[in-house]
Design a protein around this motif. Sequence first.
Motif, PDB file in Angstrom:
ATOM      1  N   TYR A 103      -5.640  -4.860   2.645  1.00  0.00           N
ATOM      2  CA  TYR A 103      -5.855  -3.475   2.955  1.00  0.00           C
ATOM      3  C   TYR A 103      -4.633  -2.631   2.513  1.00  0.00           C
ATOM      4  CZ  TYR A 103      -9.453  -5.766   5.883  1.00  0.00           C
ATOM      5  OH  TYR A 103     -10.517  -6.349   6.278  1.00  0.00           O
ATOM      6  N   LYS A 104      -5.133  -1.162   2.191  1.00  0.00           N
ATOM      7  CA  LYS A 104      -4.198  -0.510   1.590  1.00  0.00           C
ATOM      8  C   LYS A 104      -3.120  -0.125   2.383  1.00  0.00           C
ATOM      9  CE  LYS A 104      -6.962   1.009  -1.496  1.00  0.00           C
ATOM     10  NZ  LYS A 104      -6.985   0.294  -2.828  1.00  0.00           N
ATOM     11  N   TYR A 105      -2.838  -0.356   3.595  1.00  0.00           N
ATOM     12  CA  TYR A 105      -1.584  -0.434   4.408  1.00  0.00           C
ATOM     13  C   TYR A 105      -1.444  -1.542   5.382  1.00  0.00           C
ATOM     14  CZ  TYR A 105       1.862   2.366   7.363  1.00  0.00           C
ATOM     15  OH  TYR A 105       2.936   2.721   8.147  1.00  0.00           O
ATOM     16  N   SER A 106      -0.578  -2.321   4.575  1.00  0.00           N
ATOM     17  CA  SER A 106      -0.437  -3.821   5.396  1.00  0.00           C
ATOM     18  C   SER A 106       1.084  -4.326   5.210  1.00  0.00           C
ATOM     19  CB  SER A 106      -1.321  -4.817   4.662  1.00  0.00           C
ATOM     20  OG  SER A 106      -2.931  -4.438   4.868  1.00  0.00           O
ATOM     21  N   ILE A 107       1.576  -5.310   6.214  1.00  0.00           N
ATOM     22  CA  ILE A 107       2.528  -5.980   6.002  1.00  0.00           C
ATOM     23  C   ILE A 107       2.042  -7.196   5.295  1.00  0.00           C
ATOM     24  CG2 ILE A 107       4.642  -7.207   7.156  1.00  0.00           C
ATOM     25  CD1 ILE A 107       4.315  -5.107   9.594  1.00  0.00           C
ATOM     26  N   LEU A 108       2.742  -7.648   4.339  1.00  0.00           N
ATOM     27  CA  LEU A 108       2.450  -8.860   3.488  1.00  0.00           C
ATOM     28  C   LEU A 108       3.377 -10.154   3.782  1.00  0.00           C
ATOM     29  CD1 LEU A 108       1.739  -6.951   0.237  1.00  0.00           C
ATOM     30  CD2 LEU A 108       0.090  -7.206   1.943  1.00  0.00           C
ATOM     31  N   THR A 109       2.496 -11.171   3.984  1.00  0.00           N
ATOM     32  CA  THR A 109       3.277 -12.266   3.950  1.00  0.00           C
ATOM     33  C   THR A 109       3.479 -12.895   2.333  1.00  0.00           C
ATOM     34  OG1 THR A 109       2.590 -13.061   6.110  1.00  0.00           O
ATOM     35  CG2 THR A 109       3.594 -14.685   4.733  1.00  0.00           C
ATOM     36  N   VAL A 110       4.604 -12.825   1.941  1.00  0.00           N
ATOM     37  CA  VAL A 110       4.884 -13.539   0.367  1.00  0.00           C
ATOM     38  C   VAL A 110       5.678 -14.781   0.453  1.00  0.00           C
ATOM     39  CG1 VAL A 110       6.050 -13.015  -1.525  1.00  0.00           C
ATOM     40  CG2 VAL A 110       4.892 -10.903  -0.245  1.00  0.00           C
ATOM     41  N   HIS A 111       5.140 -15.782  -0.252  1.00  0.00           N
ATOM     42  CA  HIS A 111       5.766 -16.746  -0.461  1.00  0.00           C
ATOM     43  C   HIS A 111       6.455 -16.724  -1.911  1.00  0.00           C
ATOM     44  CE1 HIS A 111       4.382 -19.209   2.761  1.00  0.00           C
ATOM     45  NE2 HIS A 111       3.529 -18.214   2.793  1.00  0.00           N
ATOM     46  N   ARG A 166       3.425  -1.526  -9.725  1.00  0.00           N
ATOM     47  CA  ARG A 166       2.779  -2.253 -10.565  1.00  0.00           C
ATOM     48  C   ARG A 166       2.328  -3.539  -9.869  1.00  0.00           C
ATOM     49  NH1 ARG A 166       7.645  -3.497 -10.878  1.00  0.00           N
ATOM     50  NH2 ARG A 166       8.494  -5.156 -11.968  1.00  0.00           N
ATOM     51  N   GLU A 167       1.835  -4.605 -10.444  1.00  0.00           N
ATOM     52  CA  GLU A 167       1.508  -5.753  -9.965  1.00  0.00           C
ATOM     53  C   GLU A 167       2.905  -6.636  -9.338  1.00  0.00           C
ATOM     54  OE1 GLU A 167      -0.076 -10.383 -11.275  1.00  0.00           O
ATOM     55  OE2 GLU A 167      -0.028  -8.747 -12.782  1.00  0.00           O
ATOM     56  N   TYR A 168       2.589  -6.977  -8.214  1.00  0.00           N
ATOM     57  CA  TYR A 168       3.508  -7.778  -7.225  1.00  0.00           C
ATOM     58  C   TYR A 168       4.163  -9.018  -7.755  1.00  0.00           C
ATOM     59  CZ  TYR A 168       6.745  -9.035  -3.616  1.00  0.00           C
ATOM     60  OH  TYR A 168       7.820  -9.389  -3.122  1.00  0.00           O
ATOM     61  N   THR A 169       5.232  -9.472  -8.485  1.00  0.00           N
ATOM     62  CA  THR A 169       5.574 -10.518  -9.310  1.00  0.00           C
ATOM     63  C   THR A 169       6.667 -11.371  -8.661  1.00  0.00           C
ATOM     64  OG1 THR A 169       7.057  -9.317 -10.530  1.00  0.00           O
ATOM     65  CG2 THR A 169       4.804  -9.353 -11.432  1.00  0.00           C
ATOM     66  N   HIS A 170       7.048 -11.265  -7.566  1.00  0.00           N
ATOM     67  CA  HIS A 170       8.267 -11.931  -7.146  1.00  0.00           C
ATOM     68  C   HIS A 170       7.568 -13.123  -6.097  1.00  0.00           C
ATOM     69  CE1 HIS A 170      11.139  -9.037  -8.271  1.00  0.00           C
ATOM     70  NE2 HIS A 170      10.287  -7.942  -7.917  1.00  0.00           N
ATOM     71  N   GLY A 171       6.390 -13.365  -5.961  1.00  0.00           N
ATOM     72  CA  GLY A 171       5.780 -14.422  -5.096  1.00  0.00           C
ATOM     73  C   GLY A 171       4.326 -14.339  -4.932  1.00  0.00           C
ATOM     74  N   LYS A 172       3.799 -15.231  -4.299  1.00  0.00           N
ATOM     75  CA  LYS A 172       2.504 -15.024  -4.092  1.00  0.00           C
ATOM     76  C   LYS A 172       2.094 -14.428  -2.523  1.00  0.00           C
ATOM     77  CE  LYS A 172      -1.760 -17.943  -3.471  1.00  0.00           C
ATOM     78  NZ  LYS A 172      -2.275 -19.280  -3.539  1.00  0.00           N
ATOM     79  N   ILE A 173       1.328 -13.495  -2.689  1.00  0.00           N
ATOM     80  CA  ILE A 173       0.850 -12.902  -1.315  1.00  0.00           C
ATOM     81  C   ILE A 173      -0.215 -13.995  -0.830  1.00  0.00           C
ATOM     82  CG2 ILE A 173      -0.103 -10.832  -0.079  1.00  0.00           C
ATOM     83  CD1 ILE A 173       0.991  -9.367  -2.831  1.00  0.00           C
ATOM     84  N   THR A 174      -0.058 -14.242   0.401  1.00  0.00           N
ATOM     85  CA  THR A 174      -0.794 -15.352   1.191  1.00  0.00           C
ATOM     86  C   THR A 174      -1.628 -14.920   2.342  1.00  0.00           C
ATOM     87  OG1 THR A 174       1.103 -16.134   2.411  1.00  0.00           O
ATOM     88  CG2 THR A 174       0.597 -17.213   0.427  1.00  0.00           C
ATOM     89  N   SER A 175      -1.266 -13.693   3.021  1.00  0.00           N
ATOM     90  CA  SER A 175      -1.701 -13.120   4.002  1.00  0.00           C
ATOM     91  C   SER A 175      -1.457 -11.657   4.318  1.00  0.00           C
ATOM     92  CB  SER A 175      -1.654 -14.048   5.613  1.00  0.00           C
ATOM     93  OG  SER A 175      -0.149 -14.163   5.756  1.00  0.00           O
ATOM     94  N   PHE A 176      -2.031 -10.936   5.332  1.00  0.00           N
ATOM     95  CA  PHE A 176      -1.641  -9.636   5.567  1.00  0.00           C
ATOM     96  C   PHE A 176      -1.865  -9.330   6.967  1.00  0.00           C
ATOM     97  CE2 PHE A 176      -5.801  -9.705   3.685  1.00  0.00           C
ATOM     98  CZ  PHE A 176      -6.565  -8.520   4.383  1.00  0.00           C
ATOM     99  N   LEU A 177      -1.168  -8.021   7.461  1.00  0.00           N
ATOM    100  CA  LEU A 177      -1.548  -7.636   8.723  1.00  0.00           C
ATOM    101  C   LEU A 177      -1.563  -6.127   8.420  1.00  0.00           C
ATOM    102  CD1 LEU A 177      -1.611  -7.774  11.870  1.00  0.00           C
ATOM    103  CD2 LEU A 177       0.675  -6.997  11.858  1.00  0.00           C
ATOM    104  N   GLU A 178      -2.994  -5.486   8.651  1.00  0.00           N
ATOM    105  CA  GLU A 178      -3.216  -4.508   8.554  1.00  0.00           C
ATOM    106  C   GLU A 178      -2.506  -3.196   9.622  1.00  0.00           C
ATOM    107  OE1 GLU A 178      -7.138  -1.429   7.904  1.00  0.00           O
ATOM    108  OE2 GLU A 178      -7.296  -3.171   8.950  1.00  0.00           O
ATOM    109  N   ILE A 179      -2.183  -2.261   9.136  1.00  0.00           N
ATOM    110  CA  ILE A 179      -1.611  -1.173   9.805  1.00  0.00           C
ATOM    111  C   ILE A 179      -2.420   0.016   9.768  1.00  0.00           C
ATOM    112  CG2 ILE A 179       0.480   0.153  10.176  1.00  0.00           C
ATOM    113  CD1 ILE A 179       1.253  -2.686  10.174  1.00  0.00           C
ATOM    114  N   TYR A 180      -2.715   0.384  11.046  1.00  0.00           N
ATOM    115  CA  TYR A 180      -3.549   1.504  11.175  1.00  0.00           C
ATOM    116  C   TYR A 180      -2.811   2.949  10.837  1.00  0.00           C
ATOM    117  CZ  TYR A 180      -6.797  -1.923  13.035  1.00  0.00           C
ATOM    118  OH  TYR A 180      -7.329  -3.239  13.574  1.00  0.00           O
ATOM    119  N   ALA A 181      -3.260   3.568   9.841  1.00  0.00           N
ATOM    120  CA  ALA A 181      -2.613   5.027   9.812  1.00  0.00           C
ATOM    121  C   ALA A 181      -2.971   5.836  10.789  1.00  0.00           C
ATOM    122  CB  ALA A 181      -3.151   5.506   8.216  1.00  0.00           C
TER     123      ALA A 181
END
Length: 119
Positions: free
Chosen positions: A69-77, A103-118
Amino acid sequence: MELIMQPTFSTCGQACIAMIAGKSVEEVMKDMKTDGATSIGQLIEILDFYGIGHAERNKRISKKNPVPYKYSILTVHTDAGYTHWTLLYDNKYYDPEFGLIEREYTHGKITSFLEIYAE
């Protein structure tokens, strides 16, 4: 959103929370009672402590949820082999280790996310 860099290798979670809450990383570390690596449970706990709305749980990237989602904490491997927290806000990655990425995220693979409510 203001980018906040993590002060140590293992404080990416605290830096993400600091950006969301508008606090210093030091204050977040004190409130979380840790300056080390964090779990999604700890991040949810501190979001609750600060009264910041969020989804009930982390969602895996899947066919049902192909993009965060547009506003999220991402888990990156990361490509370097460790797990890392990054913030996605307004189609930009506020990465507390690598900086602002528009731009595109290139430091690893985004595997999950936690949506933050604005607000």
